[in-house]
Design an enzyme around this catalytic site. Structure first.
Site, PDB file in Angstrom:
ATOM      1  N   GLU A  46       0.805  -1.228   0.000  1.00 22.71           N
ATOM      2  CA  GLU A  46       0.000   0.000   0.000  1.00 22.71           C
ATOM      3  C   GLU A  46       0.835   1.274   0.000  1.00 22.71           C
ATOM      4  O   GLU A  46       0.296   2.369   0.185  1.00 22.71           O
ATOM      5  CB  GLU A  46      -0.962   0.047   1.209  1.00 22.71           C
ATOM      6  CG  GLU A  46      -1.788  -1.205   1.415  1.00 22.71           C
ATOM      7  CD  GLU A  46      -2.641  -1.555   0.221  1.00 22.71           C
ATOM      8  OE1 GLU A  46      -3.239  -0.647  -0.376  1.00 22.71           O
ATOM      9  OE2 GLU A  46      -2.680  -2.747  -0.135  1.00 22.71           O
ATOM     10  N   THR A  51       2.339   1.961  -8.293  1.00 25.63           N
ATOM     11  CA  THR A  51       1.886   3.138  -9.043  1.00 25.63           C
ATOM     12  C   THR A  51       3.077   3.851  -9.667  1.00 25.63           C
ATOM     13  O   THR A  51       3.011   4.294 -10.824  1.00 25.63           O
ATOM     14  CB  THR A  51       1.118   4.100  -8.119  1.00 25.63           C
ATOM     15  OG1 THR A  51       0.029   3.395  -7.511  1.00 25.63           O
ATOM     16  CG2 THR A  51       0.564   5.281  -8.907  1.00 25.63           C
ATOM     17  N   ARG A 176      -5.957  -0.429  -7.459  1.00 27.55           N
ATOM     18  CA  ARG A 176      -5.142  -1.280  -6.591  1.00 27.55           C
ATOM     19  C   ARG A 176      -5.224  -2.723  -7.082  1.00 27.55           C
ATOM     20  O   ARG A 176      -6.303  -3.315  -7.119  1.00 27.55           O
ATOM     21  CB  ARG A 176      -5.637  -1.176  -5.139  1.00 27.55           C
ATOM     22  CG  ARG A 176      -5.079  -2.225  -4.187  1.00 27.55           C
ATOM     23  CD  ARG A 176      -3.599  -2.116  -4.007  1.00 27.55           C
ATOM     24  NE  ARG A 176      -3.103  -3.075  -3.030  1.00 27.55           N
ATOM     25  CZ  ARG A 176      -1.863  -3.552  -3.017  1.00 27.55           C
ATOM     26  NH1 ARG A 176      -0.990  -3.167  -3.923  1.00 27.55           N
ATOM     27  NH2 ARG A 176      -1.481  -4.403  -2.090  1.00 27.55           N
ATOM     28  N   ASP A 198       9.821  -4.555  -9.701  1.00 27.50           N
ATOM     29  CA  ASP A 198       8.800  -4.304  -8.681  1.00 27.50           C
ATOM     30  C   ASP A 198       8.395  -5.653  -8.091  1.00 27.50           C
ATOM     31  O   ASP A 198       8.071  -6.586  -8.830  1.00 27.50           O
ATOM     32  CB  ASP A 198       7.579  -3.608  -9.298  1.00 27.50           C
ATOM     33  CG  ASP A 198       6.473  -3.338  -8.278  1.00 27.50           C
ATOM     34  OD1 ASP A 198       6.795  -3.204  -7.083  1.00 27.50           O
ATOM     35  OD2 ASP A 198       5.302  -3.252  -8.687  1.00 27.50           O
ATOM     36  N   GLN A 202       3.610  -7.056   0.426  1.00 23.22           N
ATOM     37  CA  GLN A 202       3.003  -7.741   1.558  1.00 23.22           C
ATOM     38  C   GLN A 202       4.007  -8.703   2.197  1.00 23.22           C
ATOM     39  O   GLN A 202       4.934  -9.178   1.545  1.00 23.22           O
ATOM     40  CB  GLN A 202       1.746  -8.515   1.112  1.00 23.22           C
ATOM     41  CG  GLN A 202       0.718  -7.663   0.365  1.00 23.22           C
ATOM     42  CD  GLN A 202       0.072  -6.608   1.237  1.00 23.22           C
ATOM     43  OE1 GLN A 202       0.085  -6.701   2.449  1.00 23.22           O
ATOM     44  NE2 GLN A 202      -0.494  -5.579   0.611  1.00 23.22           N
TER      45      GLN A 202
END
Length: 352
Positions: A46, A51, A176, A198, A202
């Site tokens: 998050e 992005t 998301r 990337d 988590q």
């Protein structure tokens, strides 16, 4: 008697020539590999790193129409998950009965996250979102799990609910989609080859990070400034900012990253600026030592920056930028600056 003169084996000559060609190819490949810049995007879930990954692809790569269209179902999924999360929280705090449109509640609670949002369902979701009770709950969103971009999607719900809806580029930047595994994009920028990795942020994804650690030129570590009062999806007792600090400490002390550039992105600056207008940093137990004035953006950024900077080591080049990952212009300026820094450090390292 005259001695016998030996003749060269033509097969051996061919084999030797082939061997030299292979050696030359390996030598060229090795030189090219040494010239290549490998950047690793790390950070907790998050934080907005994916992005940024998408922004860089939009700026320097080719985000195809087909890729863009594949995001459309995820936009619907984000909205359904978000409105249901708000209704569940309304039940938890005994406010659900105060919501005016009870009929829409029943419909929305029964839909599946994979359902498509049509105009009728979109109208029901919009009706709930505009209810004063849900507006109050949105202000309390740090108490439950919901993506920050939910508000963006609700602003665009009429467009998204159209039968011919296709995600646009702003939708792509806000949607998301949980990153699983390792994604890599390759770019040639000003005749310099880059590889950008990337990986999922988590906790259960972090064991895969080790596979990306070899020959890294730079680590871009992304944290969300606005999440200082929020808690992890995996562990509702763990503050997200504390999670980011602990993870950053591990990265800075990891011997894999000795002598590479570590660039800290303090992301979601826009959401942070809005949040601190109504939330005092020191009211969060983990950050009760904050003594700056209420609502001060500069003091708040400085406070969190110093916490991360305390983990920098002498083995790395360290830099930081305050970012908004959904702002293409901001990411372009920041990434251009990063390129110059990384390229200079990379050349100095190669030249010894």
């Amino acid at each position: 008697m005259g001695g016998c003169l030996g003749t060269a084996d033509p097969n051996k000559k061919k084999a030797d020539k082939y061997s030299r060609q292979v050696d030359n190819l390996f030598r060229v490949d090795n030189i090219n590999e040494q010239k290549k810049i490998r950047m690793l995007l790390l950070g907790p879930g998050e934080s907005g790193k994916t992005t940024i990954f998408r922004q860089i692809k939009l700026l320097y790569g080719n985000y195809s129409d087909e890729e863009r269209k594949t995001m459309s179902p995820y936009v619907h999924k984000n909205i359904i998950n978000g409105i249901q999360a708000m209704l569940n929280f309304a039940q938890d705090v005994d406010l659900v009965d105060e919501i005016m449109d009870q009929e829409s509640i029943k419909v929305v609670q029964d839909i599946e996250e994979t359902d498509k949002i049509d105009e009728d369902l979109g109208a029901k979701i919009k009706s709930l979102w505009n209810d004063p009770i849900l507006m109050q709950l949105w202000d309390r969103r740090s108490e439950f799990q919901i993506i920050e971009s939910f508000a963006y999607f609700m602003e665009n719900i009429d467009r998204i609910a159209q039968p011919d809806f296709e995600a646009n580029l702003q939708d792509v930047l806000h949607v998301r989609v949980k990153t699983s595994g390792i994604m890599v994009d390759r770019y040639n920028i000003n005749k310099q080859d880059y590889e950008l990795y990337d990986v999922g942020g988590q906790r259960n994804e972090r064991k895969k990070w080790i596979h990306c650690f070899d020959n890294v030129t730079a680590v871009i570590f992304v944290i969300a400034l606005s999440e200082f009062d929020q808690y992890c999806y995996e562990d509702l007792s763990s503050n997200r900012m504390i999670e980011a600090l602990n993870l950053f400490k591990e990265i800075c002390s990891n011997p894999y990253f000795n002598f590479c550039s570590i660039i800290l992105f303090l992301n979601k600056k826009d959401l942070f600026e809005e949040k601190i207008k109504v939330k005092y940093i020191a009211d969060v137990p983990e950050f009760s030592d904050y003594s700056g004035p209420r609502g001060s953006y500069d003091e708040g950024v400085r406070y969190f920056l110093e916490k991360f900077r305390s983990y920098f080591t002498a083995n790395n080049q360290h830099y930081y930028h305050v970012t908004c990952a959904t702002d293409t212009q901001n990411v372009n300026v920041v990434f251009t600056s990063c390129q110059n820094t990384i390229l200079l450090n990379h050349l100095q390292k190669r030249l010894g």
